[in-house]
Design an enzyme around this catalytic site. Structure first.
Site, PDB file in Angstrom:
ATOM      1  N   ARG A 187       0.879  -1.170   0.000  1.00  0.00           N
ATOM      2  CA  ARG A 187       0.000   0.000   0.000  1.00  0.00           C
ATOM      3  C   ARG A 187       0.914   1.217   0.000  1.00  0.00           C
ATOM      4  O   ARG A 187       2.030   1.166   0.554  1.00  0.00           O
ATOM      5  CB  ARG A 187      -0.898   0.047   1.252  1.00  0.00           C
ATOM      6  CG  ARG A 187      -1.996  -0.993   1.275  1.00  0.00           C
ATOM      7  CD  ARG A 187      -3.124  -0.659   0.301  1.00  0.00           C
ATOM      8  NE  ARG A 187      -4.235  -1.589   0.387  1.00  0.00           N
ATOM      9  CZ  ARG A 187      -4.387  -2.667  -0.388  1.00  0.00           C
ATOM     10  NH1 ARG A 187      -3.478  -2.970  -1.294  1.00  0.00           N
ATOM     11  NH2 ARG A 187      -5.459  -3.440  -0.264  1.00  0.00           N
ATOM     12  N   GLU A 190      -4.068   7.970  -4.064  1.00  0.00           N
ATOM     13  CA  GLU A 190      -4.524   7.308  -5.294  1.00  0.00           C
ATOM     14  C   GLU A 190      -5.895   7.840  -5.687  1.00  0.00           C
ATOM     15  O   GLU A 190      -6.740   7.990  -4.811  1.00  0.00           O
ATOM     16  CB  GLU A 190      -4.583   5.789  -5.082  1.00  0.00           C
ATOM     17  CG  GLU A 190      -3.205   5.200  -4.800  1.00  0.00           C
ATOM     18  CD  GLU A 190      -3.214   3.685  -4.585  1.00  0.00           C
ATOM     19  OE1 GLU A 190      -4.286   3.074  -4.657  1.00  0.00           O
ATOM     20  OE2 GLU A 190      -2.133   3.142  -4.346  1.00  0.00           O
ATOM     21  N   HIS A 207      -2.159   0.690  -9.298  1.00  0.00           N
ATOM     22  CA  HIS A 207      -2.720  -0.235  -8.298  1.00  0.00           C
ATOM     23  C   HIS A 207      -3.488  -1.378  -8.991  1.00  0.00           C
ATOM     24  O   HIS A 207      -4.691  -1.536  -8.775  1.00  0.00           O
ATOM     25  CB  HIS A 207      -3.629   0.522  -7.314  1.00  0.00           C
ATOM     26  CG  HIS A 207      -3.859  -0.241  -6.044  1.00  0.00           C
ATOM     27  ND1 HIS A 207      -4.064   0.373  -4.839  1.00  0.00           N
ATOM     28  CD2 HIS A 207      -3.916  -1.574  -5.781  1.00  0.00           C
ATOM     29  CE1 HIS A 207      -4.247  -0.541  -3.899  1.00  0.00           C
ATOM     30  NE2 HIS A 207      -4.163  -1.739  -4.458  1.00  0.00           N
TER      31      HIS A 207
HETATM   32  P1  NAP Z   1      -0.617 -12.106   4.361  1.00  0.00           P
HETATM   33  O1  NAP Z   1      -0.628 -13.507   3.886  1.00  0.00           O
HETATM   34  O2  NAP Z   1      -1.363 -11.746   5.578  1.00  0.00           O
HETATM   35  O3  NAP Z   1       0.933 -11.682   4.524  1.00  0.00           O
HETATM   36  C1  NAP Z   1       1.325 -10.505   5.122  1.00  0.00           C
HETATM   37  C2  NAP Z   1       2.774 -10.658   5.566  1.00  0.00           C
HETATM   38  O4  NAP Z   1       3.224  -9.401   6.088  1.00  0.00           O
HETATM   39  C3  NAP Z   1       2.978 -11.693   6.665  1.00  0.00           C
HETATM   40  O5  NAP Z   1       4.088 -12.476   6.364  1.00  0.00           O
HETATM   41  C4  NAP Z   1       3.250 -10.870   7.911  1.00  0.00           C
HETATM   42  O6  NAP Z   1       4.148 -11.462   8.807  1.00  0.00           O
HETATM   43  C5  NAP Z   1       3.912  -9.655   7.299  1.00  0.00           C
HETATM   44  N1  NAP Z   1       3.854  -8.509   8.200  1.00  0.00           N
HETATM   45  C6  NAP Z   1       2.782  -7.962   8.809  1.00  0.00           C
HETATM   46  N2  NAP Z   1       3.149  -6.943   9.593  1.00  0.00           N
HETATM   47  C7  NAP Z   1       4.485  -6.854   9.478  1.00  0.00           C
HETATM   48  C8  NAP Z   1       5.452  -6.000  10.051  1.00  0.00           C
HETATM   49  N3  NAP Z   1       5.118  -5.050  10.927  1.00  0.00           N
HETATM   50  N4  NAP Z   1       6.753  -6.187   9.703  1.00  0.00           N
HETATM   51  C9  NAP Z   1       7.117  -7.170   8.853  1.00  0.00           C
HETATM   52  N5  NAP Z   1       6.231  -8.002   8.268  1.00  0.00           N
HETATM   53  C10 NAP Z   1       4.937  -7.840   8.583  1.00  0.00           C
HETATM   54  O7  NAP Z   1      -1.158 -11.127   3.237  1.00  0.00           O
HETATM   55  P2  NAP Z   1      -1.054 -11.268   1.632  1.00  0.00           P
HETATM   56  O8  NAP Z   1      -2.239 -11.972   1.113  1.00  0.00           O
HETATM   57  O9  NAP Z   1       0.289 -11.755   1.282  1.00  0.00           O
HETATM   58  O10 NAP Z   1      -1.205  -9.710   1.246  1.00  0.00           O
HETATM   59  C11 NAP Z   1      -0.259  -8.774   1.705  1.00  0.00           C
HETATM   60  C12 NAP Z   1      -0.655  -7.374   1.344  1.00  0.00           C
HETATM   61  O11 NAP Z   1      -0.432  -7.143  -0.034  1.00  0.00           O
HETATM   62  C13 NAP Z   1      -2.119  -6.986   1.520  1.00  0.00           C
HETATM   63  O12 NAP Z   1      -2.462  -6.741   2.868  1.00  0.00           O
HETATM   64  C14 NAP Z   1      -2.229  -5.742   0.668  1.00  0.00           C
HETATM   65  O13 NAP Z   1      -1.854  -4.601   1.406  1.00  0.00           O
HETATM   66  C15 NAP Z   1      -1.176  -5.998  -0.421  1.00  0.00           C
HETATM   67  N6  NAP Z   1      -1.827  -6.252  -1.721  1.00  0.00           N
HETATM   68  C16 NAP Z   1      -1.667  -5.355  -2.718  1.00  0.00           C
HETATM   69  C17 NAP Z   1      -2.283  -5.563  -3.941  1.00  0.00           C
HETATM   70  C18 NAP Z   1      -2.095  -4.602  -5.077  1.00  0.00           C
HETATM   71  O14 NAP Z   1      -2.974  -4.485  -5.913  1.00  0.00           O
HETATM   72  N7  NAP Z   1      -0.966  -3.937  -5.152  1.00  0.00           N
HETATM   73  C19 NAP Z   1      -3.120  -6.676  -4.134  1.00  0.00           C
HETATM   74  C20 NAP Z   1      -3.261  -7.573  -3.077  1.00  0.00           C
HETATM   75  C21 NAP Z   1      -2.625  -7.357  -1.862  1.00  0.00           C
HETATM   76  P3  NAP Z   1       3.760 -12.760   9.690  1.00  0.00           P
HETATM   77  O15 NAP Z   1       3.503 -13.851   8.688  1.00  0.00           O
HETATM   78  O16 NAP Z   1       4.980 -13.025  10.457  1.00  0.00           O
HETATM   79  O17 NAP Z   1       2.559 -12.397  10.466  1.00  0.00           O
END
Ligand code: NAP
Length: 323
Positions: free
Chosen positions: A238, A267, A286
């Site tokens: 984000r 955005e 995005h």
């Molecule tokens: P996820 O499976 O929940 O993975 C999030 C990861 O971030 C986890 O490994 C978590 O660590 C880590 N994390 C959380 N807080 C942290 C911190 N303070 N420091 C370091 N690492 C941290 O989520 P996902 O499905 O992969 O999605 C991740 C994110 O991608 C979404 O929340 C969204 O913001 C973004 N996204 C963007 C798009 C786009 O269009 N650009 C599309 C989809 C998603 P732990 O495993 O250790 O808890």
């Protein structure tokens, strides 16, 4: 009488049509959600909301006395005030997994495009700038294969990026997350690092955490200073997980080499944003999950979550804690 539902910004057409057969659905797009009177009136009647990035705070919820569920058509849910929703026992859901591979493709595509300067060279060719048989070294890029990739946020998408990098590009994977992940280390030969170690060692730094109170501004001046001068920074998370002005300064000052960005502090991005005028910055609007196939799957999953919530069942992708 049919239950009332708001659909907001993006729900794929076949899914919207299916919902309209079962519920009294009103669709809103690009409105001022704090002041649009039609929206606020509808909000006072509905039991469910499905859509993309509706900013939900206390003020908005005060207008929604019958609301049972907000079904986000996204995996991120930083648009929701979770504390307020929990307090009011309103459910919220997201759409994980179905978009993981698509977002990983996007992030990796941006990474390659930035390293190999594909958008810049596309413009060069189309504008008639390719005038000798071979281009000069000033247009050469940087290799991706066999380099070090640092992934911040080794969750579902982070792991799908690691898979591409490890098996497809022979990259060395460093990662930083809240927790260490032995299974990921085995699968992708990945190494857990502190954030600072990762920043100092990586050729590519890829940020893919959720936006939370812990990750807001996670990468700023200090962190850019820790990166290699040759590093390429890619943000797929984000916009607010970085301090955008610090990125601009780091690029201007040659602190890092280039950036690939799918997300921005504001955005749509403002026209005067300095990032738009830098050749070493690749931008996309995005579009992490924006393929026809995946957007449909996300809408279908969000509709499934919505219906469960409206029927008093626990939706499969609940992100609020039930009281
Ligand atoms: P996820 O499976 O929940 O993975 C999030 C990861 O971030 C986890 O490994 C978590 O660590 C880590 N994390 C959380 N807080 C942290 C911190 N303070 N420091 C370091 N690492 C941290 O989520 P996902 O499905 O992969 O999605 C991740 C994110 O991608 C979404 O929340 C969204 O913001 C973004 N996204 C963007 C798009 C786009 O269009 N650009 C599309 C989809 C998603 P732990 O495993 O250790 O808890």
């Amino acid at each position: 009488m049919k239950k009332k539902v708001i659909a907001y910004n993006r729900v794929e057409k076949p899914v919207l049509e299916a919902l309209q057969k079962k519920y009294d659905v009103t669709f809103f797009k690009n409105i001022d959600t704090q002041n649009d009177l039609d929206f606020l009136k509808k909000l006072s009647e509905v039991e469910g909301i499905i859509g993309l990035e509706l900013p939900v705070d206390k003020k908005l919820l005060d207008h929604a006395p019958h609301l049972k569920i907000i079904s986000n058509v996204s995996v991120g849910y930083n648009n929701l005030d979770m504390e307020e929703l929990t307090k009011r026992n309103i459910m919220a859901t997201n759409t994980p997994d179905v978009l993981t591979d698509t977002v990983a493709d996007t992030v990796f595509g941006i990474l390659i495009a930035t390293a190999r300067r594909i958008p810049e060279l596309d413009q060069l060719v189309k504008s008639g700038g390719w005038i000798t048989e071979s281009i000069e070294p000033e247009y050469f890029g940087m290799d991706v294969h066999h380099k070090k990739l640092g992934i911040i946020g080794m969750g579902r998408i982070g792991q799908a990026i690691a898979k591409r990098a490890h098996f497809g590009f022979d990259m060395e994977i460093l990662y930083h997350s809240r927790s260490q992940k032995p299974d990921v280390e085995d699968k992708f030969d990945a190494t857990y690092c502190t954030l600072d170690e990762l920043l100092a060692k990586s050729d590519f730094v890829c940020l893919i955490t959720p936006l939370t109170s812990e990750t807001v501004g996670l990468i700023g001046k200090r962190e850019f200073q820790l990166m290699k001068k040759t590093a390429i920074f890619v943000n797929g998370s984000r916009g607010k997980t970085i301090v955008e002005q610090d990125l601009i300064d780091a690029l201007k000052g040659g602190q890092i080499a280039a950036a690939g960005l799918d997300v921005f502090e504001k955005e749509p991005i403002e026209r005067h944003n300095a990032l738009l005028h830098m050749k070493n910055v690749v931008t996309t609007p995005h579009i992490g999950s924006s393929t026809h196939e995946t957007e449909l799957k996300m809408s279908e999953l969000a509709a499934y979550n919505l219906e469960a919530g409206l029927n008093g069942q626990k939706p499969p992708n609940l992100v609020t804690q039930p009281l």
